[in-house]
Design a protein around this motif. Structure first.
Motif, PDB file in Angstrom:
ATOM      1  N   LYS A 195       0.869  -1.172   0.000  1.00 14.99           N
ATOM      2  CA  LYS A 195       0.000   0.000   0.000  1.00 14.99           C
ATOM      3  C   LYS A 195       0.908   1.225   0.000  1.00 14.99           C
ATOM      4  CE  LYS A 195      -3.145   2.623   2.955  1.00 14.99           C
ATOM      5  NZ  LYS A 195      -3.817   2.694   4.292  1.00 14.99           N
ATOM      6  N   VAL A 196       0.631   2.177  -0.867  1.00 11.85           N
ATOM      7  CA  VAL A 196       1.505   3.344  -1.006  1.00 11.85           C
ATOM      8  C   VAL A 196       0.710   4.624  -0.818  1.00 11.85           C
ATOM      9  CG1 VAL A 196       3.033   4.625  -2.553  1.00 11.85           C
ATOM     10  CG2 VAL A 196       3.069   2.123  -2.570  1.00 11.85           C
ATOM     11  N   THR A 197       1.199   5.468   0.083  1.00  9.86           N
ATOM     12  CA  THR A 197       0.702   6.830   0.229  1.00  9.86           C
ATOM     13  C   THR A 197       1.795   7.753  -0.276  1.00  9.86           C
ATOM     14  OG1 THR A 197      -0.618   6.258   2.172  1.00  9.86           O
ATOM     15  CG2 THR A 197      -0.115   8.596   1.836  1.00  9.86           C
ATOM     16  N   ARG A 226      -1.468   7.187 -13.069  1.00 11.93           N
ATOM     17  CA  ARG A 226      -2.359   6.236 -13.745  1.00 11.93           C
ATOM     18  C   ARG A 226      -2.747   5.072 -12.838  1.00 11.93           C
ATOM     19  NH1 ARG A 226       0.684   7.919 -18.466  1.00 11.93           N
ATOM     20  NH2 ARG A 226       2.305   6.306 -18.232  1.00 11.93           N
ATOM     21  N   ILE A 227      -1.999   4.860 -11.743  1.00  9.07           N
ATOM     22  CA  ILE A 227      -2.309   3.734 -10.853  1.00  9.07           C
ATOM     23  C   ILE A 227      -2.520   4.148  -9.398  1.00  9.07           C
ATOM     24  CG2 ILE A 227      -1.098   2.075 -12.317  1.00  9.07           C
ATOM     25  CD1 ILE A 227       1.208   2.166 -10.252  1.00  9.07           C
ATOM     26  N   GLY A 228      -2.146   5.384  -9.048  1.00 10.99           N
ATOM     27  CA  GLY A 228      -2.230   5.804  -7.650  1.00 10.99           C
ATOM     28  C   GLY A 228      -2.520   7.282  -7.520  1.00 10.99           C
ATOM     29  N   THR A 229      -2.704   7.720  -6.299  1.00 12.86           N
ATOM     30  CA  THR A 229      -3.050   9.116  -6.030  1.00 12.86           C
ATOM     31  C   THR A 229      -1.853   9.869  -5.447  1.00 12.86           C
ATOM     32  OG1 THR A 229      -3.862   8.580  -3.811  1.00 12.86           O
ATOM     33  CG2 THR A 229      -5.459   8.520  -5.631  1.00 12.86           C
ATOM     34  N   ILE A 230      -1.947  11.180  -5.522  1.00 13.95           N
ATOM     35  CA  ILE A 230      -0.917  12.073  -4.995  1.00 13.95           C
ATOM     36  C   ILE A 230      -1.610  13.138  -4.158  1.00 13.95           C
ATOM     37  CG2 ILE A 230       0.880  13.752  -5.578  1.00 13.95           C
ATOM     38  CD1 ILE A 230       1.275  12.234  -8.214  1.00 13.95           C
ATOM     39  N   ALA A 231      -1.067  13.396  -2.975  1.00 15.63           N
ATOM     40  CA  ALA A 231      -1.600  14.449  -2.113  1.00 15.63           C
ATOM     41  C   ALA A 231      -0.499  15.471  -1.846  1.00 15.63           C
ATOM     42  CB  ALA A 231      -2.102  13.861  -0.798  1.00 15.63           C
TER      43      ALA A 231
END
Length: 212
Positions: A83-85, A108-113
């Motif tokens: 799991k990646v944040t 394309r595969i995850g989010t960025i905050a």
């Protein structure tokens, strides 16, 4: 004796490799990210397959190519079941081209905050510091609460190249700069002057080849 390279010498080698056609900037960034993932398994047996499945990595990406390495690490860890944040300091449209390309691949595969002023690191199994790399030549301002929160969490911290806030060339006037805590620094091709100092402080250093 192991050859030590200054930050300028390392950048010159990278530029020469790109100019000669031996590797593109994107290829070098991909190799660096893959080398970091290899180093994670070497340094922390608990993070080797299959035990790494479901682990939580928090990755802090900065506004330059060090951040680009962090996007590669995020993508490769996600592929391995983590799991990646991911937090980004700065604006995506101001990233250097290779870092922006890897930002877009990750999106394309995850989010960025946006990087919070004082993140909660308590749920992370591993924090990857990809904020600032070899090019930092001035003290960081405004990062004190982030570094304090990271230190207070007591989580393992892997720094790409060197802990953010430290000077790769270990100049004397940089000794009091605020910097991120670090458990392990993963650098590429050769050590830089700071790495001997990190070892003296009890911080692990792993040097990985990237085909320069």
């Amino acid at each position: 004796m192991t050859e030590i390279l200054t930050s300028d010498e390392m950048r010159s080698l990278e530029r020469a490799a790109i100019a000669s056609g031996r590797a593109s900037g994107l290829e070098l960034m991909e190799r660096a990210g893959a080398a970091v993932v290899e180093a994670i398994a070497e340094a922390w047996p608990a993070f080797r397959p299959p035990a790494e499945a479901g682990r939580h990595a928090m990755i802090l990406c900065g506004p330059g190519n060090n951040g680009g390495d962090g996007f590669v690490v995020a993508r490769l860890l996600r592929r391995r079941g983590w799991k990646v944040t991911l937090y980004l300091y700065g604006e995506a449209d101001r990233l250097p081209p290779d870092a922006r390309a890897n930002h877009d691949r990750w999106r394309r595969i995850g989010t960025i905050a946006p990087l919070p002023a004082a993140p909660d690191f308590s749920t992370a199994d591993l924090v990857v510091d990809a904020l600032f790399g070899l090019g930092l030549t001035r003290p960081l301002t405004g990062f004190g609460p982030i570094f304090a929160a990271l230190a207070a969490a007591g989580r393992p911290v892997l720094a790409i190249d060197l802990p953010s806030g430290r000077d790769a060339d270990a100049r004397a006037d940089s000794a009091g700069w605020p910097s991120a805590p670090c458990s392990l620094a993963v650098t590429f091709h050769r050590e830089k002057p700071l790495h001997a100092q990190l070892r003296a402080e009890g911080i692990g250093v792993i040097v990985k080849p990237i085909g320069l």
